[in-house]
Design a protein around this motif. Structure first.
Motif, PDB file in Angstrom:
ATOM      1  N   GLN A 240     -31.688 -13.643  28.631  1.00  0.00           N
ATOM      2  CA  GLN A 240     -31.286 -13.005  29.887  1.00  0.00           C
ATOM      3  C   GLN A 240     -29.971 -12.256  29.721  1.00  0.00           C
ATOM      4  OE1 GLN A 240     -32.975 -12.572  32.541  1.00  0.00           O
ATOM      5  NE2 GLN A 240     -31.371 -11.640  33.803  1.00  0.00           N
ATOM      6  N   GLU A 241     -29.042 -12.841  28.981  1.00  0.00           N
ATOM      7  CA  GLU A 241     -27.771 -12.169  28.739  1.00  0.00           C
ATOM      8  C   GLU A 241     -27.975 -10.900  27.918  1.00  0.00           C
ATOM      9  OE1 GLU A 241     -23.792 -11.123  28.564  1.00  0.00           O
ATOM     10  OE2 GLU A 241     -24.858 -12.505  29.920  1.00  0.00           O
ATOM     11  N   ALA A 242     -28.908 -10.939  26.970  1.00  0.00           N
ATOM     12  CA  ALA A 242     -29.220  -9.745  26.185  1.00  0.00           C
ATOM     13  C   ALA A 242     -29.746  -8.630  27.092  1.00  0.00           C
ATOM     14  CB  ALA A 242     -30.235 -10.077  25.100  1.00  0.00           C
ATOM     15  N   TRP A 243     -30.573  -8.988  28.065  1.00  0.00           N
ATOM     16  CA  TRP A 243     -31.095  -7.996  28.998  1.00  0.00           C
ATOM     17  C   TRP A 243     -29.959  -7.377  29.824  1.00  0.00           C
ATOM     18  CZ3 TRP A 243     -34.052  -4.432  30.658  1.00  0.00           C
ATOM     19  CH2 TRP A 243     -34.081  -4.080  32.008  1.00  0.00           C
ATOM     20  N   LEU A 244     -29.021  -8.200  30.275  1.00  0.00           N
ATOM     21  CA  LEU A 244     -27.901  -7.694  31.057  1.00  0.00           C
ATOM     22  C   LEU A 244     -27.050  -6.732  30.232  1.00  0.00           C
ATOM     23  CD1 LEU A 244     -26.814 -10.970  32.909  1.00  0.00           C
ATOM     24  CD2 LEU A 244     -28.126  -9.045  33.836  1.00  0.00           C
ATOM     25  N   ARG A 245     -26.865  -7.060  28.956  1.00  0.00           N
ATOM     26  CA  ARG A 245     -26.086  -6.172  28.096  1.00  0.00           C
ATOM     27  C   ARG A 245     -26.825  -4.866  27.839  1.00  0.00           C
ATOM     28  NH1 ARG A 245     -23.032 -10.050  23.584  1.00  0.00           N
ATOM     29  NH2 ARG A 245     -22.347 -11.630  25.073  1.00  0.00           N
ATOM     30  N   LEU A 246     -28.135  -4.958  27.708  1.00  0.00           N
ATOM     31  CA  LEU A 246     -28.923  -3.745  27.511  1.00  0.00           C
ATOM     32  C   LEU A 246     -28.837  -2.850  28.738  1.00  0.00           C
ATOM     33  CD1 LEU A 246     -30.954  -2.067  25.868  1.00  0.00           C
ATOM     34  CD2 LEU A 246     -32.795  -3.443  26.903  1.00  0.00           C
ATOM     35  N   ALA A 247     -28.850  -3.474  29.920  1.00  0.00           N
ATOM     36  CA  ALA A 247     -28.793  -2.696  31.160  1.00  0.00           C
ATOM     37  C   ALA A 247     -27.478  -1.933  31.287  1.00  0.00           C
ATOM     38  CB  ALA A 247     -28.982  -3.626  32.361  1.00  0.00           C
ATOM     39  N   ARG A 248     -26.414  -2.436  30.637  1.00  0.00           N
ATOM     40  CA  ARG A 248     -25.107  -1.770  30.692  1.00  0.00           C
ATOM     41  C   ARG A 248     -24.907  -0.792  29.534  1.00  0.00           C
ATOM     42  NH1 ARG A 248     -23.487  -7.286  31.750  1.00  0.00           N
ATOM     43  NH2 ARG A 248     -22.705  -7.436  29.603  1.00  0.00           N
ATOM     44  N   GLN A 249     -25.859  -0.771  28.611  1.00  0.00           N
ATOM     45  CA  GLN A 249     -25.718   0.028  27.397  1.00  0.00           C
ATOM     46  C   GLN A 249     -26.327   1.426  27.580  1.00  0.00           C
ATOM     47  OE1 GLN A 249     -24.196  -0.891  24.621  1.00  0.00           O
ATOM     48  NE2 GLN A 249     -24.744   0.867  23.329  1.00  0.00           N
ATOM     49  N   ASP A 250     -25.702   2.426  26.957  1.00  0.00           N
ATOM     50  CA  ASP A 250     -26.290   3.759  26.899  1.00  0.00           C
ATOM     51  C   ASP A 250     -27.400   3.715  25.860  1.00  0.00           C
ATOM     52  OD1 ASP A 250     -26.994   6.383  26.697  1.00  0.00           O
ATOM     53  OD2 ASP A 250     -25.032   7.119  26.040  1.00  0.00           O
ATOM     54  N   THR A 251     -28.645   3.650  26.319  1.00  0.00           N
ATOM     55  CA  THR A 251     -29.758   3.450  25.396  1.00  0.00           C
ATOM     56  C   THR A 251     -29.963   4.625  24.453  1.00  0.00           C
ATOM     57  OG1 THR A 251     -31.275   4.263  27.113  1.00  0.00           O
ATOM     58  CG2 THR A 251     -30.953   1.869  26.955  1.00  0.00           C
ATOM     59  N   ASP A 252     -29.371   5.771  24.763  1.00  0.00           N
ATOM     60  CA  ASP A 252     -29.500   6.918  23.853  1.00  0.00           C
ATOM     61  C   ASP A 252     -28.775   6.659  22.533  1.00  0.00           C
ATOM     62  OD1 ASP A 252     -31.017   8.313  25.663  1.00  0.00           O
ATOM     63  OD2 ASP A 252     -29.310   9.379  26.535  1.00  0.00           O
ATOM     64  N   THR A 253     -27.861   5.682  22.532  1.00  0.00           N
ATOM     65  CA  THR A 253     -27.113   5.375  21.309  1.00  0.00           C
ATOM     66  C   THR A 253     -27.824   4.327  20.449  1.00  0.00           C
ATOM     67  OG1 THR A 253     -25.840   3.606  22.383  1.00  0.00           O
ATOM     68  CG2 THR A 253     -24.977   5.861  22.541  1.00  0.00           C
ATOM     69  N   ILE A 254     -28.962   3.816  20.924  1.00  0.00           N
ATOM     70  CA  ILE A 254     -29.700   2.780  20.199  1.00  0.00           C
ATOM     71  C   ILE A 254     -30.836   3.419  19.414  1.00  0.00           C
ATOM     72  CG2 ILE A 254     -31.033   0.641  20.391  1.00  0.00           C
ATOM     73  CD1 ILE A 254     -29.616   0.100  23.035  1.00  0.00           C
TER      74      ILE A 254
ATOM     75  N   THR B 166     -32.102  -8.042  18.612  1.00  0.00           N
ATOM     76  CA  THR B 166     -31.986  -9.215  17.740  1.00  0.00           C
ATOM     77  C   THR B 166     -30.534  -9.477  17.399  1.00  0.00           C
ATOM     78  OG1 THR B 166     -34.177  -8.831  16.780  1.00  0.00           O
ATOM     79  CG2 THR B 166     -32.664 -10.226  15.536  1.00  0.00           C
ATOM     80  N   THR B 167     -29.772  -8.407  17.131  1.00  0.00           N
ATOM     81  CA  THR B 167     -28.346  -8.561  16.840  1.00  0.00           C
ATOM     82  C   THR B 167     -27.599  -9.142  18.032  1.00  0.00           C
ATOM     83  OG1 THR B 167     -28.376  -6.709  15.270  1.00  0.00           O
ATOM     84  CG2 THR B 167     -26.243  -7.313  16.213  1.00  0.00           C
ATOM     85  N   VAL B 168     -27.910  -8.645  19.212  1.00  0.00           N
ATOM     86  CA  VAL B 168     -27.231  -9.130  20.419  1.00  0.00           C
ATOM     87  C   VAL B 168     -27.558 -10.600  20.670  1.00  0.00           C
ATOM     88  CG1 VAL B 168     -27.141  -8.922  22.930  1.00  0.00           C
ATOM     89  CG2 VAL B 168     -27.059  -6.871  21.504  1.00  0.00           C
ATOM     90  N   VAL B 169     -28.832 -10.951  20.571  1.00  0.00           N
ATOM     91  CA  VAL B 169     -29.225 -12.349  20.780  1.00  0.00           C
ATOM     92  C   VAL B 169     -28.598 -13.239  19.710  1.00  0.00           C
ATOM     93  CG1 VAL B 169     -31.174 -13.947  20.673  1.00  0.00           C
ATOM     94  CG2 VAL B 169     -31.341 -11.879  22.044  1.00  0.00           C
TER      95      VAL B 169
ATOM     96  N   THR C 118     -42.018   3.937  36.826  1.00  0.00           N
ATOM     97  CA  THR C 118     -42.017   3.193  35.564  1.00  0.00           C
ATOM     98  C   THR C 118     -40.596   2.872  35.145  1.00  0.00           C
ATOM     99  OG1 THR C 118     -41.978   5.246  34.281  1.00  0.00           O
ATOM    100  CG2 THR C 118     -44.150   4.301  34.831  1.00  0.00           C
ATOM    101  N   ASP C 119     -40.448   1.842  34.370  1.00  0.00           N
ATOM    102  CA  ASP C 119     -39.154   1.433  33.840  1.00  0.00           C
ATOM    103  C   ASP C 119     -39.315   1.300  32.328  1.00  0.00           C
ATOM    104  OD1 ASP C 119     -36.724   0.386  33.187  1.00  0.00           O
ATOM    105  OD2 ASP C 119     -37.017  -1.539  34.194  1.00  0.00           O
ATOM    106  N   PRO C 120     -39.155   2.384  31.588  1.00  0.00           N
ATOM    107  CA  PRO C 120     -39.410   2.339  30.144  1.00  0.00           C
ATOM    108  C   PRO C 120     -38.515   1.363  29.405  1.00  0.00           C
ATOM    109  CG  PRO C 120     -38.344   4.405  30.790  1.00  0.00           C
ATOM    110  CD  PRO C 120     -38.768   3.738  32.045  1.00  0.00           C
ATOM    111  N   ILE C 121     -37.253   1.239  29.818  1.00  0.00           N
ATOM    112  CA  ILE C 121     -36.352   0.307  29.135  1.00  0.00           C
ATOM    113  C   ILE C 121     -36.779  -1.131  29.414  1.00  0.00           C
ATOM    114  CG2 ILE C 121     -33.983  -0.524  28.967  1.00  0.00           C
ATOM    115  CD1 ILE C 121     -34.511   2.203  27.711  1.00  0.00           C
ATOM    116  N   GLY C 122     -37.120  -1.397  30.680  1.00  0.00           N
ATOM    117  CA  GLY C 122     -37.588  -2.741  31.013  1.00  0.00           C
ATOM    118  C   GLY C 122     -38.868  -3.089  30.282  1.00  0.00           C
TER     119      GLY C 122
END
Length: 291
Positions: free
Chosen positions: A40-54, A62-65, A7-11
Motif C-alpha cells: 500500500q505504501e508503494a502505491w502511495l509513493r507511485l501516486a506521488r511520482q511523475d510516472t514519465d520518469t519511470i 520492486t525497488t520501492v517495496v 480508465t486508470d492506466p497507472i492503477g
C-alpha cells in the motif's frame, strides 16, 4: 462516449504487479499484514511520482517495496516486535495430508514456510538480498541500489546469506524425525509417564498457552512436564504443519476450532510449545477445514 468508464492506466499497471509485490514483501518480512502495508505504501509513493520518469515500472516498484521492507526490518531491530508472551503468533497452518496451497506450489519449496523461519536468523540486508536475488531473480545491481552497496558487494552479501540458509535448513527426513519426537511427547503426556516426558523436553523448554483469561508461560522441563496433560488433552486432533513446524489442530463436533498447538524441536528435543485455546484468537486464524 456516453456510458464509458474512465480508465486508470497507472492503477491498472500497479494491479498487474500487486501479487508479485505482495509475495516479495511477505518473503522479506514474514508477515502478511506488514506485506500488505508495504504494498500500500508503494502505491502511495507511485501516486506521488511523475510516472514519465519511470522506465521500468515493475523494477521501480520492486525497488520501492524492497526499501520499505528493509526499513521495517531495521525498525524491528530498534523496536523489537511484541513477544509471543503478549501477542498472538501469526500462524500459517496446513493439514499434513492436505494439498499445499496453490501459491506455495507455484513458488516451490525454496520459498516455503520453513524458509521463513530460517530467514529470521539473517541480518536485514542479508535477508533482503537473498530473497530478491535467489527467490525473485532481481539483479545484484538493482539490489545494491536499495542497500547502498556496489553490485560486487551485494553479490558477496547474497552469497553469505545463501551459505547461512543452506547451513540452517533442515536435512532430509528432519520433519519426520521432529514429528516422531512430538508423538512421543504426546503419548507420554497422555499416559502420565513423567520420566519419558523429561527425555523429550529440553531442560529450558518454554510452554506458552493463550487462553481466554490471558497468556501463561511455563519454563523448564520439570515444570512443563507437570503441565503436559494440558497439551495432551488439547492435542486429540489432526496432525498439521504450523509455520513449517509440527503441530496439532483439534475441532469440536460442529467443526469449531478448539486448539492449535505448535512445537519447536531442536536436536531431538522439544524446545518450545505454543498452544492457542482461546476461541476469540482461534477465530482470527485462517484455519483449514477439518472435512
Amino acid at each position: 462516449m456516453p456510458g464509458t468508464q474512465p480508465t486508470d492506466p497507472i492503477g491498472d499497471a500497479f494491479e498487474a504487479h500487486r501479487d508479485r509485490l505482495r509475495a516479495v514483501a511477505y518473503r522479506v518480512l514474514g508477515s502478511h499484514a506488514d506485506a500488505e502495508d508495504a504494498v500500500q505504501e508503494a502505491w502511495l509513493r507511485l501516486a506521488r511520482q511523475d510516472t514519465d520518469t519511470i522506465n521500468n515500472l515493475g523494477g521501480w516498484l520492486t525497488t520501492v517495496v524492497g526499501r520499505i521492507s528493509l526499513d521495517v526490518l531495521r525498525s524491528r531491530g530498534v523496536r523489537p516486535e511484541l513477544s509471543f508472551d503478549t501477542q498472538l503468533p501469526e500462524f500459517t497452518v496446513m493439514l499434513d495430508d492436505a494439498p499445499a496451497p496453490e501459491e506455495l506450489v507455484a513458488l516451490g519449496d525454496s520459498v516455503g514456510l520453513a524458509l521463513l523461519t530460517v530467514l529470521d536468523s539473517l541480518r536485514p540486508d542479508e535477508r533482503l538480498a537473498f530473497v530478491l536475488h535467489d527467490v525473485f531473480a532481481v539483479p545484484h545491481g538493482e539490489i545494491g541500489a536499495i542497500l547502498g552497496k556496489s553490485a560486487d558487494a551485494t553479490k558477496m552479501l547474497t552469497s553469505r546469506a545463501r551459505r547461512k540458509v543452506q547451513t540452517a535448513r533442515q536435512p532430509a527426513g528432519a520433519g519426520r524425525q521432529q514429528r516422531e519426537v512430538v508423538q512421543a511427547f504426546l503419548a507420554a503426556a497422555g499416559e502420565g509417564r513423567f520420566e519419558q516426558l523429561l527425555q523429550v523436553l529440553h531442560p529450558e523448554v518454554k510452554f506458552t498457552v493463550h487462553t481466554p483469561n490471558g497468556t501463561f508461560v511455563t519454563l523448564g522441563a520439570t515444570e512443563v512436564a507437570t503441565r503436559a496433560r494440558v497439551a495432551a488433552s488439547a492435542a486429540r486432533g489432526h496432525a498439521a504443519t504450523v509455520n513449517g513446524r509440527p503441530g496439532i489442530i483439534s475441532w469440536s463436533e460442529d467443526g469449531t476450532p478448539l486448539s492449535v498447538l505448535a512445537f519447536t524441536v531442536t536436536d531431538g528435543r522439544i524446545t518450545e510449545i505454543t498452544a492457542v485455546v482461546d476461541p476469540a484468537e482461534l477465530a482470527l486464524m485462517d484455519l483449514p477445514n477439518p472435512v
